[in-house]
Design an enzyme around this catalytic site. Structure first.
Site, mmCIF file in Angstrom:
data_model
loop_
_atom_site.group_PDB
_atom_site.id
_atom_site.type_symbol
_atom_site.label_atom_id
_atom_site.label_comp_id
_atom_site.label_asym_id
_atom_site.label_seq_id
_atom_site.Cartn_x
_atom_site.Cartn_y
_atom_site.Cartn_z
ATOM 1 C CE LYS A 144 -10.520 -11.447 33.633
ATOM 2 N NZ LYS A 144 -11.115 -12.047 32.344
ATOM 3 C CB VAL A 193 -16.141 -8.361 37.988
ATOM 4 C CG1 VAL A 193 -15.774 -8.929 39.281
ATOM 5 C CG2 VAL A 193 -15.220 -7.224 37.724
ATOM 6 N N GLY A 241 -17.814 -13.243 35.830
ATOM 7 C CA GLY A 241 -18.780 -13.833 34.690
ATOM 8 C C GLY A 241 -20.255 -13.593 35.129
ATOM 9 N N GLY A 245 -10.072 -27.227 30.229
ATOM 10 C CA GLY A 245 -10.531 -25.654 29.776
ATOM 11 C C GLY A 245 -10.475 -24.709 30.441
ATOM 12 C CE LYS A 277 -12.200 -12.108 36.804
ATOM 13 N NZ LYS A 277 -12.243 -13.572 37.226
ATOM 14 N N GLY A 282 -17.113 -18.833 31.478
ATOM 15 C CA GLY A 282 -17.905 -20.130 30.673
ATOM 16 C C GLY A 282 -18.770 -19.358 29.731
#
Length: 468
Positions: A140, A173, A175, A228, A246, A344
């Site tokens: 991105k 954008v 995920g 994380g 984004k 993720g």
């Protein structure tokens, strides 16, 4: 007597008088697509790269049935070839460390860039396009910073080509949410008037922790880091810059306007306190970091990234944890909300795989960023109802002075709120304004901060869907 099925189709055509149109050389016909595998070169063998490898292996049979061809990972470029991978390297796949091993390999059809960054990644993407390789990327930051350049390069390279170089970026954008493809295809006959989105999972997790669990900002950040969600340097997330990148991409898709992302007003969550959530609860709502863009009129587009107060019944107020959500307001569809995992290993890899499968099918998208609209312009100002938190030292005439300052700048006060004061050092009250421009609010804040009794900067944030 059986008739032979092995007839010469060209002979039949000549006898019955119809023409056979041959596809131009190099075009992506179904015959050519079925003839050979789609070969990939992946830059990045980390979290997302490993996820792509695993999904393609798991769905190998399904992909071939859907596309009529196999997808083969020929090379994966990494920094350290000796490092143990958390995925099984496919048979026949070579782990390399030299970029040119992929870039100069004419047998590789698609370059998948999931290494991140905007320096080496830029060189890789540009070189791949120039060499006629299709691109799949999750970057991105690269797109937001260089979108017009990328578009110009694609136009130049594809001029006169029968098989245009494709640029796919669904994972860039939000995920795993298919927002890019939807913006490219589902609003062609519609007119988008507003986008509002929770488009950063780290900050949404932190704000959920501050709201639901009453944690401080520091405790929420520590929790996000431990799980994380936050990087070692969380500035891009907590400062709102990741969301801004984004939003800039979504604005081009929605309105056809190119915006330098640095021109978009951007305020992160670092100044939020538990007191703000107490006031939000008092008003029946919550606080989310949002990227918002909206049509001011037929020509002007406004946008911002900021913490926002949302009423409890707002569609975005119940989106908690690291989940992302984007609401698109449009003339025909009215309200469309996309919800899912914004980051993720597998959500991001899933979007990359979907782009790869689309390329394997031979799908073409000649305008990956949607056409520009020359009559649209970005304006770095916006109107909203605002929430202002004002810290103070005890003095006479405080509300009178605040009222006078607001009047001087054309700001009408809708309501004033104050919780019981437990600690004089934390004394603060909140005002909610009527609809007004952010430039006027900034002037009000500056004047209040100059008063003797004012303690610290005045914190302000928009009220989403207030009286505007």
């Amino acid at each position: 007597m059986k008739l032979s099925l092995f007839l010469n189709f060209g002979f039949i055509a000549s006898v019955f008088g119809f023409a056979i149109n041959k596809a131009p050389a190099g075009s992506k016909t179904s015959t050519s697509l079925n003839a050979e595998a789609l070969t990939l070169g992946i830059f990045g063998g980390g979290t997302v790269g490993g996820g792509i490898v695993e999904i393609l292996k798991k769905k190998e049979k399904t992909v071939k049935e859907l596309t009529g061809r196999s997808v083969e990972i020929k090379k994966i470029c990494v920094r350290d070839a000796s490092k143990k991978r958390d995925f099984e390297v496919p048979a026949g796949c070579e782990i390399v460390t030299n970029y040119d091993d992929i870039l100069n390999d004419d047998s590789i059809d698609v370059v998948v860039e999931v290494m991140g960054g905007t320096s080496d990644a830029k060189d890789i993407v540009y070189s791949s396009i120039e060499k006629g390789k299709d691109i799949v990327t999750a970057n991105k930051a690269l797109i937001a910073k260089h979108l017009p350049e990328i578009e110009a390069l694609l136009t130049k390279v594809n001029e006169g080509r029968d098989d245009p170089v494709e640029f796919r970026y669904e994972a860039a954008v939000c995920g795993g949410i298919p927002i890019i493809r939807s913006m490219q295809s589902d609003f062609v006959g519609d007119e988008i008037t507003m986008i509002s989105g929770i488009i950063n999972g780290c900050t949404n997790f932190m704000l959920t922790s501050m709201d639901r669990d009453k944690n401080s900002y520091d405790d929420a950040l520590a929790q996000a880091s431990a799980l994380g969600y936050a990087e070692a340097d969380p500035t891009l997330d907590v400062g709102g810059f990741d969301a801004r990148s984004k939003l800039g991409i979504l604005m081009r898709l929605a309105y056809g306007v190119d915006v330098n992302e640095e021109e978009i007003s951007c305020r992160g969550i670092t100044d939020l306190t538990t007191l703000d959530f107490e006031y939000a609860k008092m008003m029946g709502g919550t606080i989310k970091l949002l990227g918002v863009s909206k049509k001011v009129d037929d020509e002007r587009i406004a946008a911002f990234v900021s913490p926002c107060y949302l009423q409890g019944d707002d569609a975005l107020s119940s989106i908690n944890g690291a989940t992302n959500a984007v609401e698109v307001i449009s003339s025909n569809l009215q309200s469309s909300t996309y919800i899912g995992q914004g980051a993720g290993r597998y959500p991001t890899a899933n979007s990359c795989v979907n782009d790869i499968v689309s390329l394997a099918k031979g799908d073409e998208n000649v305008a990956p960023f949607n056409p520009t609209e020359s009559n649209k312009v970005f304006v770095n100002n916006y109107d909203s109802t605002f929430y202002l938190r004002i810290g103070y030292r005890d003095a006479l005439g405080i509300t009178r002075q605040v009222g006078e300052i607001c009047e001087n700048h054309g700001v009408s006060i809708h309501s004033l709120l104050q919780n019981p004061i437990d600690n004089a050092n934390d004394a603060a009250f909140v005002i909610i304004t009527e609809n007004v421009s952010v430039s006027n609010i900034k002037r009000v804040c500056a004047d209040i901060e100059a008063l003797d009794w004012s303690r610290g900067p005045v914190f302000f944030m928009p009220v989403l869907r207030g009286n505007n």
